[in-house]
Design an enzyme around this catalytic site. Structure first.
Site, mmCIF file in Angstrom:
data_model
loop_
_atom_site.group_PDB
_atom_site.id
_atom_site.type_symbol
_atom_site.label_atom_id
_atom_site.label_comp_id
_atom_site.label_asym_id
_atom_site.label_seq_id
_atom_site.Cartn_x
_atom_site.Cartn_y
_atom_site.Cartn_z
ATOM 1 C CE LYS A 30 -3.999 -2.514 2.193
ATOM 2 N NZ LYS A 30 -4.035 -3.344 3.330
ATOM 3 C CD GLN A 82 -3.390 -4.614 6.378
ATOM 4 O OE1 GLN A 82 -2.834 -3.565 5.818
ATOM 5 N NE2 GLN A 82 -3.863 -5.125 6.223
ATOM 6 C CG ASP A 98 -9.612 -0.415 5.162
ATOM 7 O OD1 ASP A 98 -8.931 -0.583 3.585
ATOM 8 O OD2 ASP A 98 -8.434 -0.517 5.504
#
Ligand code: NAD
Length: 292
Positions: free
Chosen positions: A52, A96, A119
């Site tokens: 990412k 994460q 997200d």
């Protein structure tokens, strides 16, 4: 049979994003900035976050990695989130997953400012997505929708079977596929671990989206001729011939299924790169404040 090439498409979309960054940030305007919070030493999570961050660099975004040890407490993670929520230089951030067991993922998720929730896991965004109003959509389903859109796969009125009902893939993609949108407008069935007669359900599907996490689960005899197959699974299996001693396979038995279908995503190189591209797209949206 068409290979839905997530690597190739990601290169094109990331170039579009980097062109926008270059045009918009010509003067002394700062570029979009994504932060990633990584707790613990999970090797897969480390690799995902690395990819990412690398993708951010490629498109000209700034990025910050906040890496903390496994022993970090829930309170400390929430403090980090509160700081990121207030930081005017950060447009969006991700925490994460999975988090270490002693940290409640939902509490962490709820602490994120929905306007920086690139997200798309916060209930504000998830609810907005379900209602069909502007929102950050979770990256993997959003990447799948981009793939279907750019490859002009007709989903209208099709029978779509989603295998898996997780909050990050199965449930949100089933919502997006059923919306009155293009792509979308599909008749969606969500199958899960308690589903019976799965074979018959799949055999009737025009589109199968497999997100179970079981290597090569979808076999050729479960798939209708000319179906479209989206394979979300990323599974490590032993491979003694490879220098790494493993290889990645999807949830679909690609080699035996590919001859029968009209289009299919490979693993790796299908949904995986599109997920990161969708995250970049969400970060661009957070930056340009298009979200209302
Ligand atoms: P998960 O473990 O949270 O959910 C798995 C789902 O599969 C569950 O809802 C379960 O009910 C269902 N399931 C299990 N066995 C089943 C069976 N026999 N029949 C039907 N349904 C069954 O998994 P997840 O987080 O949604 O991830 C799924 C897969 O996708 C994993 O391989 C993961 O690594 C991969 N993944 C890939 C990306 C990407 O970017 N490509 C992103 C997220 C997840």
């Amino acid at each position: 049979m068409l290979i839905l090439d997530g690597n190739k498409l990601s290169t094109i979309i990331r170039k579009e994003i980097s062109d926008k960054v270059r045009t918009f940030c010509k003067t002394d305007i700062r570029p979009p900035h994504l932060a990633a919070v990584l707790i613990g030493e999970n090797p897969a999570s480390q690799a995902y976050v690395r990819n990412k961050i690398k993708a951010c660099e490629e498109v000209g975004f700034a990025s910050t990695l906040i890496k903390k040890p496994e022993s970090t407490t829930e309170e400390e993670v929430i403090k980090i989130i509160n700081k990121l929520n207030l930081d005017k230089e950060i447009d969006g951030f991700i925490v994460q997953l999975p988090l270490p067991r002693h940290i409640d993922e939902m509490k962490v998720n709820l602490a994120i400012n929905p306007e920086k929730d690139v997200d798309g896991f916060h209930p504000n965004n998830f609810g907005r997505m379900a209602l069909g109003i502007p929102a950050f959509h979770p990256a993997t389903p959003s990447g799948i929708m981009m793939l279907l859109d750019r490859y002009k796969i007709n989903t209208d009125g099709k029978n779509c079977v989603v295998l898996g009902r997780s909050n990050i893939v199965g449930t949100p993609i089933s919502i997006l596929m059923s919306k009155k949108t293009t792509p979308g407008n599909a008749t969606v069935t969500i199958a899960h671990s308690r589903t019976s007669n799965l074979k018959e359900i799949c055999a009737n599907a025009d589109i199968i989206i497999a997100a179970l996490g079981i290597p090569n689960f979808v076999k050729s005899d479960m798939v209708k001729n000319n179906a479209v197959i989206i394979d979300v699974g990323i599974n490590k299996i032993d491979d003694h011939d490879s220098s790494k001693k493993y290889r990645l396979v999807g949830d679909v038995d690609f080699e035996n299924v590919k001859h029968k279908v009209s289009a299919i995503t490979p693993v790796p190189g299908g949904v995986g790169p599109m997920t990161i591209t969708a995250l970049l797209d969400n970060t661009w949206k957070a930056y340009s404040k298009t979200i209302k």
